[in-house]
Design a protein around this motif. Structure first.
Motif, PDB file in Angstrom:
ATOM      1  N   ALA A  18       0.838  -1.206   0.000  1.00 17.20           N
ATOM      2  CA  ALA A  18       0.000   0.000   0.000  1.00 17.20           C
ATOM      3  C   ALA A  18       0.872   1.255   0.000  1.00 17.20           C
ATOM      4  O   ALA A  18       0.559   2.244  -0.678  1.00 17.20           O
ATOM      5  N   LEU A  19       1.976   1.209   0.735  1.00 20.78           N
ATOM      6  CA  LEU A  19       2.879   2.368   0.789  1.00 20.78           C
ATOM      7  C   LEU A  19       3.535   2.604  -0.574  1.00 20.78           C
ATOM      8  O   LEU A  19       3.643   3.734  -1.038  1.00 20.78           O
ATOM      9  N   VAL A  20       3.953   1.519  -1.215  1.00 20.02           N
ATOM     10  CA  VAL A  20       4.562   1.647  -2.543  1.00 20.02           C
ATOM     11  C   VAL A  20       3.544   2.227  -3.530  1.00 20.02           C
ATOM     12  O   VAL A  20       3.846   3.150  -4.302  1.00 20.02           O
ATOM     13  N   ALA A  21       2.329   1.706  -3.484  1.00 21.19           N
ATOM     14  CA  ALA A  21       1.292   2.167  -4.407  1.00 21.19           C
ATOM     15  C   ALA A  21       0.972   3.643  -4.176  1.00 21.19           C
ATOM     16  O   ALA A  21       0.868   4.431  -5.131  1.00 21.19           O
ATOM     17  N   ALA A  22       0.844   4.028  -2.915  1.00 19.42           N
ATOM     18  CA  ALA A  22       0.544   5.429  -2.596  1.00 19.42           C
ATOM     19  C   ALA A  22       1.688   6.331  -3.058  1.00 19.42           C
ATOM     20  O   ALA A  22       1.467   7.398  -3.650  1.00 19.42           O
ATOM     21  N   ALA A  23       2.902   5.885  -2.800  1.00 17.99           N
ATOM     22  CA  ALA A  23       4.076   6.680  -3.179  1.00 17.99           C
ATOM     23  C   ALA A  23       4.080   6.920  -4.683  1.00 17.99           C
ATOM     24  O   ALA A  23       4.245   8.050  -5.148  1.00 17.99           O
ATOM     25  N   PHE A  24       3.894   5.861  -5.452  1.00 15.15           N
ATOM     26  CA  PHE A  24       3.965   6.013  -6.906  1.00 15.15           C
ATOM     27  C   PHE A  24       2.817   6.857  -7.454  1.00 15.15           C
ATOM     28  O   PHE A  24       3.013   7.612  -8.414  1.00 15.15           O
ATOM     29  N   ALA A  42      -0.070   9.686   4.561  1.00 18.49           N
ATOM     30  CA  ALA A  42      -1.441  10.195   4.630  1.00 18.49           C
ATOM     31  C   ALA A  42      -2.319   9.472   3.611  1.00 18.49           C
ATOM     32  O   ALA A  42      -3.433   9.033   3.929  1.00 18.49           O
ATOM     33  N   LEU A  43      -1.807   9.332   2.386  1.00 19.11           N
ATOM     34  CA  LEU A  43      -2.598   8.665   1.348  1.00 19.11           C
ATOM     35  C   LEU A  43      -2.774   7.181   1.658  1.00 19.11           C
ATOM     36  O   LEU A  43      -3.850   6.605   1.425  1.00 19.11           O
ATOM     37  N   ALA A  44      -1.737   6.559   2.200  1.00 21.12           N
ATOM     38  CA  ALA A  44      -1.826   5.124   2.511  1.00 21.12           C
ATOM     39  C   ALA A  44      -2.624   4.880   3.789  1.00 21.12           C
ATOM     40  O   ALA A  44      -2.997   3.733   4.077  1.00 21.12           O
ATOM     41  N   GLY A  45      -2.853   5.937   4.552  1.00 22.63           N
ATOM     42  CA  GLY A  45      -3.642   5.795   5.782  1.00 22.63           C
ATOM     43  C   GLY A  45      -2.894   5.091   6.900  1.00 22.63           C
ATOM     44  O   GLY A  45      -3.481   4.352   7.693  1.00 22.63           O
ATOM     45  N   VAL A  46      -1.585   5.327   6.961  1.00 24.27           N
ATOM     46  CA  VAL A  46      -0.778   4.735   8.042  1.00 24.27           C
ATOM     47  C   VAL A  46       0.101   5.828   8.647  1.00 24.27           C
ATOM     48  O   VAL A  46       0.143   6.959   8.149  1.00 24.27           O
ATOM     49  N   GLY A  47       0.823   5.500   9.704  1.00 19.11           N
ATOM     50  CA  GLY A  47       1.689   6.480  10.364  1.00 19.11           C
ATOM     51  C   GLY A  47       3.089   6.479   9.786  1.00 19.11           C
ATOM     52  O   GLY A  47       3.467   5.548   9.062  1.00 19.11           O
ATOM     53  N   ARG A  48       3.849   7.552  10.115  1.00 16.75           N
ATOM     54  CA  ARG A  48       5.220   7.666   9.616  1.00 16.75           C
ATOM     55  C   ARG A  48       6.084   6.485  10.035  1.00 16.75           C
ATOM     56  O   ARG A  48       6.940   6.023   9.281  1.00 16.75           O
ATOM     57  N   ARG A  49       5.861   5.991  11.273  1.00 17.07           N
ATOM     58  CA  ARG A  49       6.706   4.891  11.756  1.00 17.07           C
ATOM     59  C   ARG A  49       6.543   3.646  10.901  1.00 17.07           C
ATOM     60  O   ARG A  49       7.489   2.897  10.689  1.00 17.07           O
ATOM     61  N   SER A  50       5.309   3.449  10.394  1.00 20.89           N
ATOM     62  CA  SER A  50       5.085   2.298   9.515  1.00 20.89           C
ATOM     63  C   SER A  50       5.934   2.416   8.254  1.00 20.89           C
ATOM     64  O   SER A  50       6.505   1.435   7.772  1.00 20.89           O
ATOM     65  N   PHE A  51       5.985   3.651   7.723  1.00 27.08           N
ATOM     66  CA  PHE A  51       6.792   3.852   6.510  1.00 27.08           C
ATOM     67  C   PHE A  51       8.239   3.454   6.766  1.00 27.08           C
ATOM     68  O   PHE A  51       8.817   2.653   6.030  1.00 27.08           O
ATOM     69  N   PHE A  52       8.796   4.008   7.847  1.00 27.17           N
ATOM     70  CA  PHE A  52      10.228   3.790   8.085  1.00 27.17           C
ATOM     71  C   PHE A  52      10.537   2.376   8.580  1.00 27.17           C
ATOM     72  O   PHE A  52      11.698   1.968   8.597  1.00 27.17           O
TER      73      PHE A  52
END
Lengths: 235, 235
Positions: A18-24, A42-52
């Motif tokens: 989901a993060l990859v899709a939102a990013a692209f 924000a677009l993926a609906g998760v927190g920053r910690r999830s990204f990192f």
């Protein structure tokens, strides 16, 4: 697609996807530089910690599959001590091609993005370097008994990567149309022919068929080889 | 040396050289990351603007000669339409070697620094990529009439760079002792033998001397080539 939509209908994709899709989606809409990690989460609906948790930096989300592919390649090479070495590294390079070919749309989008953003170009060079080192390290082990082993290993690994990337880029420039595998096979065959990994053709039908080549001493070696190739019908 | 000292006694070195010398003195004393541009200009006795007139960033001062060398290589390749193409790109690669060999102490210091700092490693990869592209573009022009021209150009350029760097790194690891040129000649000869740029040996003494090679059809091509090389005394 974002985590809210799942066009495959196969259930909610994992958070990493989901993060990859939102990013692209954002990279394509706004541009890479204009997109922040905050926008992506924000677009993926998760927190920053999830990204990192998944990606050390914004650059890493552009190349989400290379770490897995590098691990696959290393595992593949660890298991191939019986194969002809040049053939084995060519087969290892095909693992990378497969990763790109699994998802043509994504691969083409990333190719365009990478060409536009110098930082991503640099990142990609470092990834390519890691693949090349993995191939070279394998060949160095296989060539350990050769006097010129490390030189040959480094040169052949570089040639394999260049051949693979030549075919891969042609395919990406054609928007992922056509058969990527055929182009890469063809490119790798050129490297195999140059470095001794030519597959032995079947000889059963004419086992005693003999080829005689006569050349004047001083003929450039490449001309002699050309002649033999033509005679053997491999030219 | 800083701008205040000139160990060669040949007059005050240009400001650019003074900045490079000051930078390396500090990099070696304090480490690359711990040295700022302000530190460098203070030691060199010049202002910040002078630094940025010569170097876009702190990374660029580590590789002060590559732009000139790339320009030299491009100029050299622009003039070589009569030479055998693989030989020409090998000669172009020797320009890079010459740049390193001109100043062994500096080259060895930089080599050690580059291995310690990931950002410099990435910078170096991008420089190597530019050399490789210069060689590949030249070969693409020379091979324009070949059906496989771009593939062959990319693969040969990568092989030349890998061979050059294999020999260069061996020399740098030996602290710049020994003859760098001999090692690079040897490495490049391997690429030339693989890709058809083998120098034609003199034939004047035995102009009608003929070599006959007999091989069973189905013999791997590399074995046939090995046999010919041995026969011709090039093995």
């Amino acid at each position: 697609m974002s985590s809210e939509t799942d066009e495959t209908g196969a259930g909610k994709p994992p958070m990493r996807d989901a993060l990859v899709a939102a990013a692209f989606r954002l990279f394509l809409e706004r541009g890479y530089e204009q997109t922040t990690v905050d926008d992506i989460v924000a677009l993926a609906g998760v927190g920053r910690r999830s990204f990192f948790r998944y990606f050390p930096s914004k650059e890493d989300v552009v190349f989400p599959d290379h770490e897995r592919c590098l691990a696959d390649m290393t595992a593949f090479l660890a298991g191939g001590s019986d194969d002809e070495p040049v053939r084995r590294v060519c087969d290892a390079a095909r693992l990378v091609l497969r990763m790109y070919a699994e998802n043509p749309t994504f691969s083409v989008q990333r190719y365009r993005l990478t060409r536009q953003v110098p930082g991503l170009r640099a990142y990609e060079l470092s990834v390519v370097w890691r693949y090349e080192r993995a191939l070279a390290e394998y060949l160095r082990r296989r060539f350990a008994a050769r006097r010129e082993g490390t030189l040959q290993a480094d040169v052949i690994a570089a040639a394999v990567v260049a051949a693979h990337n030549n075919a891969l880029r042609s395919w990406l420039r054609s928007d992922g149309r056509g058969e990527a595998g055929t182009a890469v096979d063809h490119a790798l065959a050129y490297v195999q022919s140059a470095f001794g990994g030519v597959p032995v053709p079947p000889v059963a039908e004419q086992p005693e068929d003999v080829v005689v080549v006569v050349a004047r001493r001083g003929t450039p070696l490449w001309r002699v080889v050309q002649e033999i190739e033509a005679t053997l019908g491999r030219g």
